[in-house]
Motif scaffolding. Structure first.
Motif, PDB file in Angstrom:
ATOM      1  N   ARG A 120      48.281  13.634 -68.830  1.00  0.00           N
ATOM      2  CA  ARG A 120      47.069  13.724 -67.913  1.00  0.00           C
ATOM      3  C   ARG A 120      46.794  15.260 -67.777  1.00  0.00           C
ATOM      4  O   ARG A 120      47.453  15.968 -68.430  1.00  0.00           O
ATOM      5  CB  ARG A 120      47.523  13.231 -66.612  1.00  0.00           C
ATOM      6  N   ILE A 121      45.549  15.067 -67.437  1.00  0.00           N
ATOM      7  CA  ILE A 121      44.908  16.612 -67.393  1.00  0.00           C
ATOM      8  C   ILE A 121      45.570  17.204 -66.094  1.00  0.00           C
ATOM      9  O   ILE A 121      45.811  16.706 -64.995  1.00  0.00           O
ATOM     10  CB  ILE A 121      43.415  16.561 -66.872  1.00  0.00           C
ATOM     11  N   GLY A 122      46.176  18.500 -66.308  1.00  0.00           N
ATOM     12  CA  GLY A 122      46.938  19.265 -65.186  1.00  0.00           C
ATOM     13  C   GLY A 122      46.056  20.152 -64.384  1.00  0.00           C
ATOM     14  O   GLY A 122      44.682  20.049 -64.421  1.00  0.00           O
ATOM     15  N   ALA A 123      46.410  20.700 -63.175  1.00  0.00           N
ATOM     16  CA  ALA A 123      45.549  21.447 -62.235  1.00  0.00           C
ATOM     17  C   ALA A 123      45.024  22.500 -63.044  1.00  0.00           C
ATOM     18  O   ALA A 123      43.943  22.834 -62.298  1.00  0.00           O
ATOM     19  CB  ALA A 123      46.587  22.019 -61.331  1.00  0.00           C
ATOM     20  N   ASP A 124      45.286  23.097 -64.082  1.00  0.00           N
ATOM     21  CA  ASP A 124      44.669  24.287 -64.874  1.00  0.00           C
ATOM     22  C   ASP A 124      43.615  23.673 -65.557  1.00  0.00           C
ATOM     23  O   ASP A 124      42.943  24.449 -66.155  1.00  0.00           O
ATOM     24  CB  ASP A 124      45.606  25.203 -65.425  1.00  0.00           C
ATOM     25  N   GLY A 125      43.282  22.553 -65.822  1.00  0.00           N
ATOM     26  CA  GLY A 125      42.055  21.861 -66.753  1.00  0.00           C
ATOM     27  C   GLY A 125      43.034  21.764 -68.217  1.00  0.00           C
ATOM     28  O   GLY A 125      42.100  21.202 -69.054  1.00  0.00           O
ATOM     29  N   GLY A 126      44.063  22.000 -68.395  1.00  0.00           N
ATOM     30  CA  GLY A 126      44.611  21.713 -69.623  1.00  0.00           C
ATOM     31  C   GLY A 126      45.371  20.225 -69.475  1.00  0.00           C
ATOM     32  O   GLY A 126      45.403  19.738 -68.535  1.00  0.00           O
ATOM     33  N   PHE A 127      45.851  19.909 -70.825  1.00  0.00           N
ATOM     34  CA  PHE A 127      46.405  18.606 -71.103  1.00  0.00           C
ATOM     35  C   PHE A 127      48.258  18.700 -70.803  1.00  0.00           C
ATOM     36  O   PHE A 127      48.632  19.365 -71.531  1.00  0.00           O
ATOM     37  CB  PHE A 127      45.970  17.794 -72.172  1.00  0.00           C
ATOM     38  N   GLU A 128      48.506  17.925 -70.061  1.00  0.00           N
ATOM     39  CA  GLU A 128      50.047  18.134 -69.798  1.00  0.00           C
ATOM     40  C   GLU A 128      50.623  16.750 -70.454  1.00  0.00           C
ATOM     41  O   GLU A 128      50.430  15.637 -70.071  1.00  0.00           O
ATOM     42  CB  GLU A 128      50.364  17.981 -68.263  1.00  0.00           C
ATOM     43  N   ALA A 129      50.927  16.978 -71.502  1.00  0.00           N
ATOM     44  CA  ALA A 129      51.610  15.843 -72.511  1.00  0.00           C
ATOM     45  C   ALA A 129      53.109  15.548 -72.000  1.00  0.00           C
ATOM     46  O   ALA A 129      53.884  16.410 -72.030  1.00  0.00           O
ATOM     47  CB  ALA A 129      51.714  16.161 -73.854  1.00  0.00           C
ATOM     48  N   ALA A 130      53.447  14.076 -71.606  1.00  0.00           N
ATOM     49  CA  ALA A 130      54.465  13.557 -71.690  1.00  0.00           C
ATOM     50  C   ALA A 130      55.159  12.827 -73.148  1.00  0.00           C
ATOM     51  O   ALA A 130      56.427  12.918 -72.995  1.00  0.00           O
ATOM     52  CB  ALA A 130      54.536  12.664 -70.691  1.00  0.00           C
ATOM     53  N   ILE A 153      40.864  21.382 -76.819  1.00  0.00           N
ATOM     54  CA  ILE A 153      41.532  21.335 -75.460  1.00  0.00           C
ATOM     55  C   ILE A 153      43.162  21.574 -75.683  1.00  0.00           C
ATOM     56  O   ILE A 153      43.499  21.340 -76.726  1.00  0.00           O
ATOM     57  CB  ILE A 153      41.552  19.907 -74.655  1.00  0.00           C
ATOM     58  N   THR A 154      43.544  22.538 -74.716  1.00  0.00           N
ATOM     59  CA  THR A 154      44.963  23.140 -74.840  1.00  0.00           C
ATOM     60  C   THR A 154      45.787  21.971 -74.353  1.00  0.00           C
ATOM     61  O   THR A 154      45.797  21.635 -73.092  1.00  0.00           O
ATOM     62  CB  THR A 154      45.040  24.238 -73.914  1.00  0.00           C
ATOM     63  N   VAL A 155      47.092  21.984 -75.053  1.00  0.00           N
ATOM     64  CA  VAL A 155      48.060  21.043 -74.598  1.00  0.00           C
ATOM     65  C   VAL A 155      49.324  21.724 -74.355  1.00  0.00           C
ATOM     66  O   VAL A 155      49.682  22.552 -75.092  1.00  0.00           O
ATOM     67  CB  VAL A 155      48.132  19.809 -75.736  1.00  0.00           C
ATOM     68  N   ARG A 156      49.957  21.184 -73.481  1.00  0.00           N
ATOM     69  CA  ARG A 156      51.332  21.526 -73.100  1.00  0.00           C
ATOM     70  C   ARG A 156      52.508  20.589 -73.108  1.00  0.00           C
ATOM     71  O   ARG A 156      52.054  19.508 -72.467  1.00  0.00           O
ATOM     72  CB  ARG A 156      51.477  22.675 -71.855  1.00  0.00           C
ATOM     73  N   TYR A 157      53.334  20.622 -74.000  1.00  0.00           N
ATOM     74  CA  TYR A 157      54.263  19.821 -74.101  1.00  0.00           C
ATOM     75  C   TYR A 157      55.760  20.321 -73.869  1.00  0.00           C
ATOM     76  O   TYR A 157      56.085  21.229 -74.690  1.00  0.00           O
ATOM     77  CB  TYR A 157      54.293  18.705 -75.236  1.00  0.00           C
ATOM     78  N   THR A 158      56.492  19.745 -73.194  1.00  0.00           N
ATOM     79  CA  THR A 158      58.157  20.132 -72.944  1.00  0.00           C
ATOM     80  C   THR A 158      58.867  19.180 -73.828  1.00  0.00           C
ATOM     81  O   THR A 158      58.908  18.035 -73.214  1.00  0.00           O
ATOM     82  CB  THR A 158      58.450  20.544 -71.598  1.00  0.00           C
ATOM     83  N   GLY A 159      59.580  19.444 -74.713  1.00  0.00           N
ATOM     84  CA  GLY A 159      60.485  18.499 -75.465  1.00  0.00           C
ATOM     85  C   GLY A 159      60.354  18.768 -76.795  1.00  0.00           C
ATOM     86  O   GLY A 159      59.887  19.910 -77.337  1.00  0.00           O
ATOM     87  N   ILE A 160      61.039  18.131 -77.685  1.00  0.00           N
ATOM     88  CA  ILE A 160      61.162  18.558 -79.058  1.00  0.00           C
ATOM     89  C   ILE A 160      60.104  17.625 -79.774  1.00  0.00           C
ATOM     90  O   ILE A 160      59.835  16.447 -79.446  1.00  0.00           O
ATOM     91  CB  ILE A 160      62.412  17.644 -79.847  1.00  0.00           C
ATOM     92  N   LEU A 161      59.431  18.353 -80.533  1.00  0.00           N
ATOM     93  CA  LEU A 161      58.229  17.909 -81.083  1.00  0.00           C
ATOM     94  C   LEU A 161      58.554  16.868 -82.271  1.00  0.00           C
ATOM     95  O   LEU A 161      59.609  17.169 -83.066  1.00  0.00           O
ATOM     96  CB  LEU A 161      57.134  18.865 -81.810  1.00  0.00           C
ATOM     97  N   PRO A 162      57.818  15.845 -82.681  1.00  0.00           N
ATOM     98  CA  PRO A 162      58.247  15.059 -83.879  1.00  0.00           C
ATOM     99  C   PRO A 162      58.240  15.855 -85.159  1.00  0.00           C
ATOM    100  O   PRO A 162      57.521  16.794 -85.358  1.00  0.00           O
ATOM    101  CB  PRO A 162      56.989  14.106 -84.144  1.00  0.00           C
ATOM    102  N   ASP A 163      59.054  15.276 -86.200  1.00  0.00           N
ATOM    103  CA  ASP A 163      59.321  16.342 -87.373  1.00  0.00           C
ATOM    104  C   ASP A 163      58.030  16.093 -88.158  1.00  0.00           C
ATOM    105  O   ASP A 163      57.685  17.305 -88.924  1.00  0.00           O
ATOM    106  CB  ASP A 163      60.140  15.444 -88.301  1.00  0.00           C
ATOM    107  N   LEU A 164      56.902  15.210 -88.155  1.00  0.00           N
ATOM    108  CA  LEU A 164      55.694  15.296 -88.682  1.00  0.00           C
ATOM    109  C   LEU A 164      54.700  16.096 -88.041  1.00  0.00           C
ATOM    110  O   LEU A 164      53.475  16.262 -88.621  1.00  0.00           O
ATOM    111  CB  LEU A 164      55.143  13.897 -89.168  1.00  0.00           C
TER     112      LEU A 164
END
Length: 146
Positions: A105-115, A82-93
């Motif tokens: 949660r699952i977005g309108a396009d069927g991808g995963f919208e990560a908070a 599954i494709t994930v989209r995340y806006t923010g700074i990813l962890p160092d690890l």
């Protein structure tokens, strides 16, 4: 008012206050619960609708693309992706080929919208749920564990 009626009114009032307090605590706990789901469970329709949950698995090698602060990557349990989209700074690890848990949660396009994105803390660690999901996927595909 007789003392007996006064005691009864105090007891009933106390029970009402206790009931309201318990309801508020349960409501707060219910809103903070996040279920763990794998890409295979999302593909089979077992993911919660319109609510936050945690997606776990491995970051597919070569799938990470960045556009400013927005990162796109693919999470897999070796059976489904599954494709994930995340806006923010990813962890160092956070790295490709390693375990990750993303909350959203699952977005309108069927991808995963990560908070929120959580990366594993050392080379050998994987969340128990993600380890179980990867083991199950390997069993279903007939793969041999190392």
């Amino acid at each position: 008012m007789k003392p007996r009626h006064r005691r009864l009114a105090l007891i009933l009032g106390g029970l009402c206050v206790l009931g309201i307090g318990a309801a508020l605590v349960l409501q707060a706990l219910n809103s903070s619960i996040a279920f763990f789901v794998t890409p295979t469970e999302i593909a089979s329709g077992k993911a919660p609708k319109d609510t936050n949950f945690r997606l776990g698995g491995l970051v597919k090698t070569g799938s990470l693309h960045r556009e400013g602060l927005t990162a796109h990557f693919v999470v897999t349990d070796t059976a489904r992706e599954i494709t994930v989209r995340y806006t923010g700074i990813l962890p160092d690890l956070f790295k490709e080929g390693r375990g990750v848990v993303a909350q959203g949660r699952i977005g309108a396009d069927g991808g995963f919208e990560a908070a929120e994105v959580l990366a594993k803390h050392d080379e050998n660690y994987m969340p128990p749920e993600a380890k179980h999901a990867v083991d199950q996927a390997h069993k279903e595909l007939g793969m041999v564990q190392k």
